[in-house]
Design a protein around this motif. Structure first.
Motif, PDB file in Angstrom:
ATOM      1  N   TYR A  92       0.703  -1.133   0.091  1.00 32.79           N
ATOM      2  CA  TYR A  92       0.006   0.099   0.193  1.00 32.79           C
ATOM      3  C   TYR A  92       0.788   1.128   0.092  1.00 32.79           C
ATOM      4  CZ  TYR A  92      -3.222   3.449   2.040  1.00 32.79           C
ATOM      5  OH  TYR A  92      -3.680   4.720   2.350  1.00 32.79           O
ATOM      6  N   CYS A  93       1.660   1.381   1.072  1.00 37.33           N
ATOM      7  CA  CYS A  93       2.562   2.597   1.112  1.00 37.33           C
ATOM      8  C   CYS A  93       3.716   2.433  -0.020  1.00 37.33           C
ATOM      9  CB  CYS A  93       3.184   2.835   2.476  1.00 37.33           C
ATOM     10  SG  CYS A  93       2.056   3.211   3.730  1.00 37.33           S
ATOM     11  N   GLY A  94       4.274   1.155  -0.062  1.00 33.78           N
ATOM     12  CA  GLY A  94       5.326   1.195  -0.989  1.00 33.78           C
ATOM     13  C   GLY A  94       5.062   1.682  -2.423  1.00 33.78           C
ATOM     14  N   TRP A  95       3.787   1.241  -3.080  1.00 34.86           N
ATOM     15  CA  TRP A  95       3.560   1.288  -4.359  1.00 34.86           C
ATOM     16  C   TRP A  95       3.297   2.759  -4.529  1.00 34.86           C
ATOM     17  CZ3 TRP A  95       4.059  -0.214  -8.967  1.00 34.86           C
ATOM     18  CH2 TRP A  95       3.006   0.141 -10.025  1.00 34.86           C
ATOM     19  N   ALA A  96       2.537   3.497  -3.718  1.00 31.70           N
ATOM     20  CA  ALA A  96       2.320   5.061  -4.052  1.00 31.70           C
ATOM     21  C   ALA A  96       3.547   5.692  -3.961  1.00 31.70           C
ATOM     22  CB  ALA A  96       1.301   5.512  -2.880  1.00 31.70           C
ATOM     23  N   THR A  97       4.547   5.224  -3.189  1.00 33.56           N
ATOM     24  CA  THR A  97       5.803   5.827  -2.995  1.00 33.56           C
ATOM     25  C   THR A  97       6.669   5.617  -4.268  1.00 33.56           C
ATOM     26  OG1 THR A  97       5.965   5.759  -0.449  1.00 33.56           O
ATOM     27  CG2 THR A  97       8.006   6.189  -1.407  1.00 33.56           C
ATOM     28  N   ALA A  98       6.563   4.247  -4.773  1.00 35.14           N
ATOM     29  CA  ALA A  98       7.360   4.200  -5.871  1.00 35.14           C
ATOM     30  C   ALA A  98       6.995   4.966  -6.987  1.00 35.14           C
ATOM     31  CB  ALA A  98       7.158   2.639  -6.357  1.00 35.14           C
ATOM     32  N   VAL A 292      -2.243   5.265   8.190  1.00 36.88           N
ATOM     33  CA  VAL A 292      -2.170   6.108   6.804  1.00 36.88           C
ATOM     34  C   VAL A 292      -3.610   5.789   6.288  1.00 36.88           C
ATOM     35  CG1 VAL A 292      -1.247   6.288   4.594  1.00 36.88           C
ATOM     36  CG2 VAL A 292       0.024   5.317   6.567  1.00 36.88           C
ATOM     37  N   TYR A 293      -4.502   6.833   5.592  1.00 37.34           N
ATOM     38  CA  TYR A 293      -5.720   6.634   4.947  1.00 37.34           C
ATOM     39  C   TYR A 293      -5.531   6.936   3.518  1.00 37.34           C
ATOM     40  CZ  TYR A 293      -6.171  11.500   6.158  1.00 37.34           C
ATOM     41  OH  TYR A 293      -5.940  12.735   6.362  1.00 37.34           O
ATOM     42  N   THR A 318      -7.715  -0.433   8.644  1.00 34.73           N
ATOM     43  CA  THR A 318      -7.860   0.234   9.690  1.00 34.73           C
ATOM     44  C   THR A 318      -9.242   0.737  10.349  1.00 34.73           C
ATOM     45  OG1 THR A 318      -7.786   2.182   8.608  1.00 34.73           O
ATOM     46  CG2 THR A 318      -5.736   1.170   8.995  1.00 34.73           C
ATOM     47  N   ALA A 319      -9.373   1.155  11.554  1.00 33.53           N
ATOM     48  CA  ALA A 319     -10.757   1.800  11.972  1.00 33.53           C
ATOM     49  C   ALA A 319     -11.392   2.598  11.078  1.00 33.53           C
ATOM     50  CB  ALA A 319     -10.655   2.415  13.211  1.00 33.53           C
ATOM     51  N   THR A 342      -6.677   6.893  20.926  1.00 20.42           N
ATOM     52  CA  THR A 342      -6.211   8.047  20.095  1.00 20.42           C
ATOM     53  C   THR A 342      -5.133   7.629  19.469  1.00 20.42           C
ATOM     54  OG1 THR A 342      -7.350   9.589  21.587  1.00 20.42           O
ATOM     55  CG2 THR A 342      -5.689  10.425  20.347  1.00 20.42           C
ATOM     56  N   ARG A 343      -4.976   7.866  18.303  1.00 20.11           N
ATOM     57  CA  ARG A 343      -3.765   7.756  17.310  1.00 20.11           C
ATOM     58  C   ARG A 343      -3.497   8.681  16.397  1.00 20.11           C
ATOM     59  NH1 ARG A 343      -4.194   4.362  20.868  1.00 20.11           N
ATOM     60  NH2 ARG A 343      -4.092   2.058  20.694  1.00 20.11           N
ATOM     61  N   GLY A 344      -2.301   8.612  15.849  1.00 17.25           N
ATOM     62  CA  GLY A 344      -2.091   9.776  14.879  1.00 17.25           C
ATOM     63  C   GLY A 344      -2.286   9.358  13.361  1.00 17.25           C
ATOM     64  N   PHE A 345      -2.737  10.378  12.522  1.00 20.40           N
ATOM     65  CA  PHE A 345      -3.357   9.835  11.314  1.00 20.40           C
ATOM     66  C   PHE A 345      -2.554  10.574  10.073  1.00 20.40           C
ATOM     67  CE2 PHE A 345      -6.344   8.099  14.182  1.00 20.40           C
ATOM     68  CZ  PHE A 345      -6.787   7.167  13.364  1.00 20.40           C
ATOM     69  N   LEU A 346      -2.365  10.269   8.995  1.00 11.46           N
ATOM     70  CA  LEU A 346      -1.839  11.073   7.823  1.00 11.46           C
ATOM     71  C   LEU A 346      -2.428  10.359   6.542  1.00 11.46           C
ATOM     72  CD1 LEU A 346       1.710  10.478   6.922  1.00 11.46           C
ATOM     73  CD2 LEU A 346       0.254   8.952   8.423  1.00 11.46           C
TER      74      LEU A 346
END
Length: 478
Positions: A92-98, A292-293, A318-319, A342-346
């Motif tokens: 998920y994160c890797g493809w968008a970053t590539a 991440v969302y 994720t929730a 409570t958590r951090g999101f981006l």
């Protein structure tokens, strides 16, 4: 992502290695790539097929999209040919970053053994958005952008494969996404817990050794998690805490309190990285990322074959993802416990930008720096309120429902985490309230016919993790 190994696979690995030299020649793109190709919408394979795929992934295959003859395409700015290896680049994160880095002129090499797809096949899961095979993705990116991403298929826990990948590509930066990244997955049973810690810790150790032995000037950008910190009753700093004790003062790594075998594996990674930065002068950036969302980035929306995955199930979802899908299909939003967690999101668009910032502003040799990579903080109840409000704007009938919490965690707690370093380096955050509809709800409504309702409820209970293999009961709650 790295692949879970079955008990008989150690013997299979030796056989696979013996056959690999003959296999590599026949496994090149343009020469009929013989690799894992899970077609869009494919249902879970039989047990025999899963075993076959698990072994075949271990073959040290290199599949590279060859650049056509002629001058290289002109850079669109930023990367200027900087060589970046992205481990876990099919995720998920890797493809968008590539794609983000490739579009900006970086020379990108994806290293992956395609096991995130294998997890879906094994557990009977599926992404909400249909995704193409990695080979088709890379080919389509070349057609759409004129830029070419190298693709190396193999397991970084296999030193022979990883050292070959390093030697052939000669990375200046390594972005390491290639770990089992799900807390629920690590709590399914003993087998998954052992795999998670072995795969994640050994894989990262191999990367550190590869940098030391083969490319000492290479900068490691490692994805950590805010979950390493837990939920302490004091402010969370960025990696380090200055402590005065019995009249003496020192700056020490911030205390870690992982809440699953997955989070504990990340803590072990951070400790190993800190040691190698001191002992071997490795340059490392540890990105403690929040949740991440989002699906939308400029590059992943350039063509339907480039779209990113969207996980909503109880294992990898994720929730927030779960709430959005529930709103789209008319299912109550299932808040675990009291909902004060409570958590951090981006936004995924901020994730790819954070990676670029870390690459463009690398750590110094011998430095282990830590960035807390998130932009906003929300409780689970606040997420439900946002989805409720934004969903009603689209005419969705949204209901919130509290359910028993399958996790062992504080449901009401203090949470204040610092996250200033990336902003100081130029990050301009996207805010959840501004992107909820176009980056999440639109996709959930568009693909709601693909939602499998039985996957929404949590099926993994932290209190019941046992030694018996629980693959069949992991994805669907009884």
């Amino acid at each position: 992502m790295q692949c879970p190994m079955m008990q008989n696979q150690r013997a299979g690995r030796r056989a696979a290695k013996a056959a690999s030299q003959q296999s590599v020649a026949s496994m090149r793109v343009g020469g009929r790539v013989c690799a894992l190709r899970a077609s869009v919408g494919r249902k879970a394979a039989s047990a025999a097929q899963v075993a076959s795929r698990a072994v075949s992934v271990k073959v040290n295959a290199i599949a590279t999209i060859e650049r056509p003859a002629g001058p290289a395409p002109t850079s669109s700015g930023g990367g200027a040919g900087t060589r970046v290896m992205i481990i876990g680049g099919d995720g998920y994160c890797g493809w968008a970053t590539a794609l983000h880095l490739s579009a900006r002129g970086y020379e990108v090499c994806i290293v992956d053994n395609l096991c995130r797809r294998q997890f879906d096949l094994t557990l009977g899961l599926d992404t909400l958005t249909p995704i193409a095979t990695i080979h088709d993705r890379v080919r389509k990116w070349a057609e759409v952008s004129g830029k070419y991403i190298s693709l190396q298929i193999g397991d970084i826990c296999d030193w022979e494969f990883l050292s070959q990948a390093f030697t052939s590509f000669q990375p200046e930066h390594v972005v390491h996404f290639g770990e089992q990244r799900s807390a629920p997955y690590s709590m399914i049973d003993r087998q998954k817990a052992v795999f998670t810690q072995t795969n994640n810790v050994v894989g990262t150790l191999n990367v550190l050794f590869a940098i030391k032995e083969l490319k000492p000037d290479c900068h490691l950008v490692k994805l950590g998690t805010m979950g390493e910190y837990g939920t302490p009753n004091i402010d969370i700093e960025e990696g380090y805490l200055t402590v005065t004790h019995n009249g003496r003062t020192d700056t020490l790594p911030y205390p870690k309190q992982g809440n699953s075998f997955y989070h504990l594996s990340k803590i072990h990674d951070s400790t190993n990285m800190l040691f190698t930065c001191k002992a071997w002068k490795v340059a490392a950036t540890d990105l403690n990322q929040g949740v991440v969302y989002g699906v939308r980035t400029e590059e992943t929306m350039a063509d339907p074959m480039l779209i990113n995955r969207y996980d909503y199930d109880g294992i990898f979802g994720t929730a927030l993802n779960r709430f959005v899908v529930q709103a789209a299909v008319g299912h109550p939003l299932t808040v675990y416990g009291k909902g004060g967690q409570t958590r951090g999101f981006l936004d995924i668009r901020d994730t790819v930008r954070c990676i670029q910032i870390a690459i463009d502003n690398p750590a110094a040799r011998g430095e282990m720096r830590v960035f807390n990579q998130f932009t906003e903080q929300f409780s689970v109840n606040q997420l439900a309120e946002i989805v409720n409000r934004e969903g009603r704007k689209l005419g969705l009938d949204v209901v919130v429902q509290n359910v028993p919490n399958p996790r062992v965690e504080a449901e009401e707690h203090y949470y204040n985490a610092k996250h200033t370093k990336l902003v100081e380096l130029g990050l301009q955050p996207h805010l959840l309230a501004d992107s909820m509809i176009d980056s999440l709800l639109d996709f959930a409504v568009q693909y709601r016919d693909r939602v499998r309702m039985e996957l929404i409820k949590p099926a993994v209970d932290w209190r019941k993790t046992g030694v018996k293999v629980n693959t069949m009961g992991a994805a669907v709650a009884k």
